[in-house]
Design a protein around this motif. Sequence first.
Motif, mmCIF file in Angstrom:
data_model
loop_
_atom_site.group_PDB
_atom_site.id
_atom_site.type_symbol
_atom_site.label_atom_id
_atom_site.label_comp_id
_atom_site.label_asym_id
_atom_site.label_seq_id
_atom_site.Cartn_x
_atom_site.Cartn_y
_atom_site.Cartn_z
ATOM 1 N N ARG A 20 6.667 -1.809 11.335
ATOM 2 C CA ARG A 20 5.682 -1.206 10.558
ATOM 3 C C ARG A 20 5.606 -1.725 9.130
ATOM 4 O O ARG A 20 4.510 -1.679 8.807
ATOM 5 C CB ARG A 20 6.309 0.462 10.394
ATOM 6 N N VAL A 21 6.521 -2.149 8.526
ATOM 7 C CA VAL A 21 6.499 -2.978 7.342
ATOM 8 C C VAL A 21 5.488 -3.962 7.315
ATOM 9 O O VAL A 21 4.718 -4.504 6.664
ATOM 10 C CB VAL A 21 7.792 -3.373 6.931
ATOM 11 N N ARG A 22 5.566 -5.012 8.597
ATOM 12 C CA ARG A 22 4.907 -6.120 8.722
ATOM 13 C C ARG A 22 3.404 -5.508 9.070
ATOM 14 O O ARG A 22 2.541 -6.355 8.521
ATOM 15 C CB ARG A 22 5.471 -6.834 10.037
ATOM 16 N N ARG A 23 3.319 -4.737 9.845
ATOM 17 C CA ARG A 23 1.957 -4.095 10.363
ATOM 18 C C ARG A 23 1.136 -3.792 8.747
ATOM 19 O O ARG A 23 -0.171 -3.775 8.642
ATOM 20 C CB ARG A 23 2.057 -2.796 11.025
ATOM 21 N N SER A 24 1.888 -2.979 7.718
ATOM 22 C CA SER A 24 1.339 -2.630 6.572
ATOM 23 C C SER A 24 0.972 -3.877 5.582
ATOM 24 O O SER A 24 -0.370 -3.765 5.098
ATOM 25 C CB SER A 24 2.356 -1.734 5.846
ATOM 26 N N ARG A 25 1.651 -4.965 5.724
ATOM 27 C CA ARG A 25 1.218 -6.092 5.027
ATOM 28 C C ARG A 25 0.011 -6.626 5.465
ATOM 29 O O ARG A 25 -0.668 -7.140 5.000
ATOM 30 C CB ARG A 25 2.407 -7.124 5.009
ATOM 31 N N ALA A 26 0.386 -6.893 7.069
ATOM 32 C CA ALA A 26 -0.943 -7.445 7.619
ATOM 33 C C ALA A 26 -2.036 -6.737 7.497
ATOM 34 O O ALA A 26 -3.222 -7.373 7.036
ATOM 35 C CB ALA A 26 -0.367 -7.318 9.399
ATOM 36 N N ALA A 27 -2.400 -5.326 7.213
ATOM 37 C CA ALA A 27 -3.173 -4.625 7.060
ATOM 38 C C ALA A 27 -3.768 -4.869 5.472
ATOM 39 O O ALA A 27 -5.002 -4.916 5.207
ATOM 40 C CB ALA A 27 -3.100 -3.124 7.439
ATOM 41 N N HIS A 28 -2.767 -4.844 4.618
ATOM 42 C CA HIS A 28 -3.264 -5.076 3.217
ATOM 43 C C HIS A 28 -3.911 -6.509 3.032
ATOM 44 O O HIS A 28 -4.735 -6.693 2.147
ATOM 45 C CB HIS A 28 -1.908 -5.057 2.395
ATOM 46 N N GLU A 29 -3.425 -7.499 3.795
ATOM 47 C CA GLU A 29 -3.820 -8.847 3.769
ATOM 48 C C GLU A 29 -5.275 -9.157 4.476
ATOM 49 O O GLU A 29 -5.920 -10.187 4.384
ATOM 50 C CB GLU A 29 -2.870 -9.889 4.260
ATOM 51 N N GLY A 30 -5.516 -8.083 5.525
ATOM 52 C CA GLY A 30 -6.672 -8.247 6.283
ATOM 53 C C GLY A 30 -6.633 -9.165 7.382
ATOM 54 O O GLY A 30 -7.644 -9.492 7.963
ATOM 55 N N GLU A 34 -3.267 -9.995 13.559
ATOM 56 C CA GLU A 34 -1.962 -9.467 13.331
ATOM 57 C C GLU A 34 -1.706 -8.046 13.627
ATOM 58 O O GLU A 34 -0.865 -7.474 14.223
ATOM 59 C CB GLU A 34 -1.626 -10.074 12.194
ATOM 60 N N VAL A 35 -2.612 -7.312 13.040
ATOM 61 C CA VAL A 35 -2.416 -5.862 13.248
ATOM 62 C C VAL A 35 -2.621 -5.325 14.562
ATOM 63 O O VAL A 35 -1.799 -4.383 15.016
ATOM 64 C CB VAL A 35 -3.666 -4.911 12.234
#
Length: 74
Positions: A20-30, A34-35
């Motif tokens: 979930r942390v990795r998904r949040s970062r991937a979403a933030h980075e666009g 990855e999302v």
Amino acid sequence: MLTINPKMLPRLDEIEDDLRVRRSRAAHEGWLGEVEGLDLTLTFLRRKREQTQLLTRIAPVNLGMPGVRPGVSS
């Protein structure tokens, strides 16, 4: 099919938190690919957790040890 030892359920929780942390970062980075991949992994992880929890509620059946029939030679 791969089965999970019920003792490992807390580890699945840790893995889900990390995903979930990795998904949040991937979403933030666009990083849309990855999302999508992380969403798929989270879906599989949650399904595997549900299967494992279901199996822990089923009582094991002792089938015993098979015996050797008399008069049968190998």
